[in-house]
Design a protein around this motif. Structure first.
Motif, short mmCIF file in Angstrom:
data_model
loop_
_atom_site.label_atom_id
_atom_site.label_comp_id
_atom_site.label_asym_id
_atom_site.label_seq_id
_atom_site.Cartn_x
_atom_site.Cartn_y
_atom_site.Cartn_z
N LYS A 202 -19.02 12.95 -31.82
CA LYS A 202 -19.55 11.64 -31.49
C LYS A 202 -19.22 10.65 -32.60
O LYS A 202 -19.56 10.85 -33.76
CB LYS A 202 -21.06 11.71 -31.29
CG LYS A 202 -21.72 10.42 -30.83
CD LYS A 202 -23.24 10.58 -30.73
CE LYS A 202 -23.60 11.60 -29.68
NZ LYS A 202 -25.08 11.72 -29.52
N GLU B 178 -16.20 13.71 -23.03
CA GLU B 178 -17.64 13.55 -23.10
C GLU B 178 -18.05 12.16 -22.61
O GLU B 178 -17.24 11.23 -22.56
CB GLU B 178 -18.13 13.77 -24.53
CG GLU B 178 -17.87 15.19 -25.03
CD GLU B 178 -18.46 15.43 -26.38
OE1 GLU B 178 -19.62 15.87 -26.46
OE2 GLU B 178 -17.76 15.16 -27.37
N PRO B 179 -19.33 11.98 -22.27
CA PRO B 179 -19.78 10.70 -21.69
C PRO B 179 -20.10 9.64 -22.73
O PRO B 179 -20.81 8.68 -22.43
CB PRO B 179 -21.05 11.13 -20.93
CG PRO B 179 -21.58 12.28 -21.69
CD PRO B 179 -20.37 13.03 -22.19
N HIS B 180 -19.63 9.80 -23.96
CA HIS B 180 -19.87 8.81 -25.00
C HIS B 180 -18.57 8.64 -25.79
O HIS B 180 -17.61 9.39 -25.60
CB HIS B 180 -21.00 9.26 -25.93
CG HIS B 180 -20.80 10.63 -26.48
ND1 HIS B 180 -21.50 11.73 -26.05
CD2 HIS B 180 -19.94 11.13 -27.44
CE1 HIS B 180 -21.12 12.80 -26.69
NE2 HIS B 180 -20.16 12.47 -27.54
N THR B 181 -18.53 7.68 -26.66
CA THR B 181 -17.36 7.49 -27.52
C THR B 181 -17.31 8.66 -28.50
O THR B 181 -18.22 8.86 -29.31
CB THR B 181 -17.44 6.17 -28.28
OG1 THR B 181 -17.46 5.09 -27.35
CG2 THR B 181 -16.24 6.01 -29.20
N THR B 182 -16.25 9.42 -28.41
CA THR B 182 -16.15 10.62 -29.23
C THR B 182 -15.43 10.38 -30.54
O THR B 182 -15.82 10.89 -31.59
CB THR B 182 -15.42 11.74 -28.46
OG1 THR B 182 -14.09 11.29 -28.15
CG2 THR B 182 -16.15 12.07 -27.17
N THR C 83 -11.06 7.77 -21.46
CA THR C 83 -12.04 6.69 -21.56
C THR C 83 -13.06 6.88 -22.66
O THR C 83 -13.81 5.95 -22.96
CB THR C 83 -12.78 6.54 -20.22
OG1 THR C 83 -13.44 7.78 -19.92
CG2 THR C 83 -11.83 6.18 -19.10
N ASP C 84 -13.13 8.06 -23.28
CA ASP C 84 -14.16 8.29 -24.28
C ASP C 84 -13.62 8.23 -25.70
O ASP C 84 -14.31 8.61 -26.64
CB ASP C 84 -14.86 9.63 -24.04
CG ASP C 84 -13.90 10.81 -24.09
OD1 ASP C 84 -12.69 10.61 -23.89
OD2 ASP C 84 -14.36 11.95 -24.33
#
Length: 926
Positions: free
Chosen positions: A553, A576-580, A609-610
């Motif tokens: 993250k 993952e569903p967040h900025t990694t 996109t992450d």
């Protein structure tokens, strides 16, 4: 010496210049190899040992009942150590009255943990032999200060296990047991020297098993020369065949038949030490040393009880030779040789310093600031020729209830030479930071290890950690991995580590073994790494990428030079569903056809996109490939929103091929905002002699092992009756999510005998094809058969499929025979001839299979190229005539060889099916 109560004069030297830092009142004790611990410690009557000096300070304090500083000065010479010297809270100093154990001016006292052995005598067979006390047992030997090789086979690279042994009779208990972590089938030629040895003789033989990122060691329990089965005395953290793509590696050590190469040694049970000399060694000039002490120092306070050891310093001392003996239950760690001891261990300390010390020829780790260590330092020390890692900070265990002030933290590891490690435990790291915060690892030379250079964090995933605000900066980290282990990096991190920075390091020559496990990266953020900044690092000449983020993250990589990775430059694995990860303002420079950015997992192509990737400079001397950016072109990558302000341009390095990454005039990268930094500042600093000492390291030339044989199953034949209940299907790869699903032996139903394999599906699984099992195989231009009994519970459904993979690699595959079991029907997926004469995909009903009814299914395939292969299926149910459907085309017209078979459950609710009498392999001729 004004102000010191000196009962005597100088022993063979004077105080170190650093003594000026000691307060003006105190006592000086003198120690000499010619002294006596019964004397008072004066110049004329010095003490003899380190422990004698410690005890004299204890006695003085009891007698004088006052706190004062002590300087203990050691004369030149050798001080024997046969056991570690222990320091307790009563041995503490204070901030105003510290205790120093130091070399006298100009002296270099040696604390010697070994024993010199009798002289060798040359034999007519070229072997040198010495007779020693049979009670003296050791597992490391040094010849003229060089770590000799214990007789090992093979001499170069590895043997390979041929097949797993899942269950069998345990020779230790005589009972059926899971032997997957202790036994394997070997090539009988490889173990021929062990045939006929007694159990006692075998117990001296050590099998070293190379996993992906670790190496385990155990003694041999039993060898069956006829079958090739080898059983070890102890289990390993993983089944030997956990990674099923290639055959696992192992070596055999410590038997006389392996004494066949110069530089090797062997000690028999009667006390005869045999050594094969290296070319040029002269018997009269050889000194053999066996290490005897297990450690040098144990500095043991108790932070939880508030009983600290404080204000001790060790300066200018040299410690050499510690031993490691493999326990009866073997040795195997999950990672980083985490459970192994160190030559110097500290717990519950504050303000402890090691300065200008040398530690060498170690059987285990070097120095370990373990539990509750605070405000301490290791500076300008040299740790070399190490069984494990050089420096460890923090413990591997931690709970939220621990008070922050009693955790390990504020440790400084600065300006040290930490080289040549992992000689007993290859999985060890140069520097390891576990549960610890505010640690500074700076300006060290860390080189010649087989796993990671610097490892930080010991929490997998996104759980709370005690690892924060650590600094790894200005280190020279090099010659890591060396093609031995994998899943490692120059720097490696785990878990949340907010406020930590990895900057200004020079990292190069990081090379992994990529057949079991994968990856030798420069900067590696592994599971759950988060909150870190990587800046101004020079990373070059690595195996699988200069950067790899497994998952994490908001890790920031900026203003780094990333060059010359063999196989991909930047890798990100888990979506993952967040900025990694944020990758900005870096220079990526390479000279091969591998990708600039890629995901490591199947289905990698597509929009990313992450991650945030922008303002970078890319340059490939070989030209950038059309699939270099996540499987696509530069234009498509930018159209997807990445690298909008980046450029493809030559950064104009001065001479990158020779390691000179300074910029020439008018660099497009500098013009675009890259900030030049001085990579030569990384590494040790100080005198020219000190810097040259770091540069003297000459690791063995890099030589990759040849590609090992692939692991393929030639035949399976299992009725599951000989297996324990709840056991997995032996020798195949199983995939379950542990959400109510399962794949295990049961006695709920059986076609024959008492047991079968139950495949339990469940609602809400992440993947529709779970649970499932697969295995690899290798058949072509022959007839292959798979027979099994099956019983479908209500609502159960699954498919079984044969595959092959094109020679070009990748995840694409071709499908051969495929059967679908669903809704009480067995259907074949094939290619059928349509009414217009064309051939296309279709399905053919084979037979009915009512719920809770057993059927015997036989799939037979004739393999061949050019769409010549055909297959058939026969279904037999009790009381029903056999049903056979033959001359079926392969589902893919270009299917040629069989390399994979899988059984995949596809129900979407709780349902189960059962398999029994499972047979697979080349069809036997009738």
């Amino acid at each position: 010496m004004t102000g010191f109560r000196t009962s005597i004069g100088v022993c063979t030297g004077m105080l170190l210049a650093a003594l000026a830092a000691v307060p003006a009142t105190g006592t000086t004790l003198y120690v000499s190899p010619t002294g006596d611990d019964g004397w008072e410690g004066s110049r004329a009557r010095p003490l003899a040992t380190l422990q004698g000096a410690r005890d004299r300070i204890r006695q003085d304090r009891v007698r004088n009942a006052r706190n004062e500083a002590y300087a203990v000065l050691f004369a030149d010479g050798e001080y024997a150590l046969e056991a570690p010297v222990a320091f307790d809270p009563e041995d503490s100093g204070t901030a105003d009255a510290p205790v120093r154990y130091a070399a006298a001016r100009g002296a270099r006292p040696l604390f010697f943990g070994g024993r010199r052995l009798p002289r060798f005598k040359a034999g007519a067979d070229g072997v040198w032999r010495a007779r020693i006390d049979p009670a003296l047992r050791f597992e490391q030997l040094y010849i003229n200060g060089r770590r000799a090789v214990r007789a090992r086979s093979p001499n170069r690279f590895y043997y390979y296990m041929l097949a797993p042994v899942a269950y069998g009779v345990d020779p230790l208990t005589g009972r059926l047991a899971d032997l997957s972590r202790r036994a394997f089938t070997a090539d009988r030629a490889d173990i021929a020297p062990l045939a006929g040895k007694s159990r006692a003789e075998l117990s001296n033989v050590v099998v070293r098993v190379f996993h992906a990122w670790e190496v385990s060691q155990a003694r041999v329990q039993e060898v069956d020369a006829a079958s090739g089965r080898v059983v070890a005395t102890a289990s390993t953290p993983w089944p030997y065949f956990y990674w099923k793509s290639y055959l696992p590696r192992y070596q055999l050590e410590n038997f006389v038949e392996a004494l066949d190469e110069a530089g090797e040694w062997y000690l028999d049970g009667e006390g005869v030490l045999s050594y094969l000399p290296l070319p040029g060694e002269r018997i009269e000039r050889v000194e053999a040393v066996a290490p005897v002490t297990s450690a040098f120092l144990h500095v043991r306070g108790d932070a939880l009880a508030g009983r600290w050891i404080t204000d001790l310093a060790f300066e200018g001392l040299t410690f050499a030779y510690t031993a490691y003996a493999l326990p009866a239950n073997g040795q195997g760690d999950g990672q980083a040789a985490v459970s192994q001891p160190a030559a110097v261990e500290l717990d519950g300390v504050r303000r402890i310093a090691f300065r200008d010390c040398t530690f060498s020829h170690l059987g285990t780790h070097g120095i370990w600031f373990r539990k509750g260590c605070r405000e301490s330092e290791l500076t300008r020390c040299r740790i070399t020729d190490i069984g494990g890692g050089a420096v460890r900070v923090g413990d591997s265990k931690w709970s939220k209830e621990e008070l922050p002030e009693r955790l390990t933290g504020r440790i400084v590891v600065d300006n040290n030479i930490l080289q040549t490690g992992g000689r007993v435990f290859p999985g060890a790291t140069g520097v390891w930071i576990g549960h610890a915060s505010d640690v500074r690892v700076t300006h060290n030379d860390i080189g010649d290890f087989f796993y990671t250079g610097v490892s930080m964090g010991w929490t997998w995933g996104y759980r709370e950690t005690a690892t924060h605000r650590n600094t790894i900066a200005f280190n020279h980290i090099h010659h890591i991995g060396q093609g031995v282990l994998s899943d490692m990096g120059g720097t490696y991190t785990l878990g949340l580590s907010e406020g930590s920075a990895i900057s200004n390091n020079h990292i190069h020559d990081v090379y992994s073994y990529d057949y079991t496990g994968r990856g030798g990266w420069g900067l590696y953020t592994d599971e759950g790494s988060a909150g870190m900044v990587y800046e101004n690092n020079l990373v070059h000449h690595v195996k699988t990428g200069c950067i790899h983020q497994h998952y994490g993250k908001e890790n920031v990589f900026r203003n780094n030079i990333l060059a010359f990775s063999m196989n991909g430059q930047i890798q990100r694995s888990r979506i993952e569903p967040h900025t990694t990860v944020i990758i900005t303002n870096n220079i990526i420079y390479w000279d091969n056809t591998s990708a600039a950015f890629w995901r490591g997992y199947a289905g990698a192509e597509g929009t990313v996109t992450d991650v945030v990737v922008n303002a970078n400079t890319y340059w490939n001397l070989a030209g950038i490939a059309s699939n270099a950016f996540n499987g696509g072109t530069w234009e498509a990558w930018r159209a997807a929103g990445q690298d909008a302000r980046s450029q493809i341009a030559d950064p104009r390095f001065k001479n990158p091929a020779k390691g000179d990454f300074r910029f020439r005039w008018r660099s497009p990268a500098v013009k675009a905002g890259f900030r030049p930094f001085d990579a030569d500042r990384a590494g040790v600093y100080g005198s020219r002699a000190w810097r040259r000492l770091a540069e003297r390291l000459r690791p063995a030339p890099l030589c990759f092992a040849p590609e090992p044989p692939r692991f393929v199953i030639r035949r399976l034949d299992d009725d599951f009756d000989s297996l324990p209940l709840k056991a997995a299907f032996p020798n195949v790869t199983t995939h379950v999510e542990k959400k109510g699903d399962g794949l295990a032996v049961t006695d709920e139903a059986a076609f024959s005998g008492r047991q079968s394999l139950k495949v339990q599906d469940a609602e809400g699984l992440t993947h529709a094809y779970n649970p499932h099992f697969t295995f690899g195989c290798a058949f072509s231009n022959t007839v292959v058969e798979n027979r099994f009994a099956v019983r479908m519970g209500a609502g159960a459904e699954f498919f079984t499929e044969w595959r092959d993979y094109p020679a070009g690699g990748g995840n694409a595959y071709r499908t051969g025979p495929c059967l679908i079991f669903r809704s009480g029907t067995i259907t074949a997926r094939t290619r059928v001839k349509r009414s217009d004469g064309t051939v296309g995909g279709g399905e053919v009903k084979v037979a009915e299979l009512p719920a809770d009814t057993w059927a015997k299914v036989t799939v037979t395939a004739m393999l061949g190229g050019g769409d010549t292969g055909r297959w058939s299926v026969t279904v037999v149910r009790a009381g029903q005539p056999p049903v056979t459907v033959s001359d079926l085309r392969m589902a893919s017209g270009d299917f040629e060889a069989m390399e994979w078979l899988g059984f995949c459950s596809t129900a979407t609710r709780s349902a189960a099916y059962y398999l029994d009498d499972f047979v697979f392999g080349e069809k036997k001729k009738e």
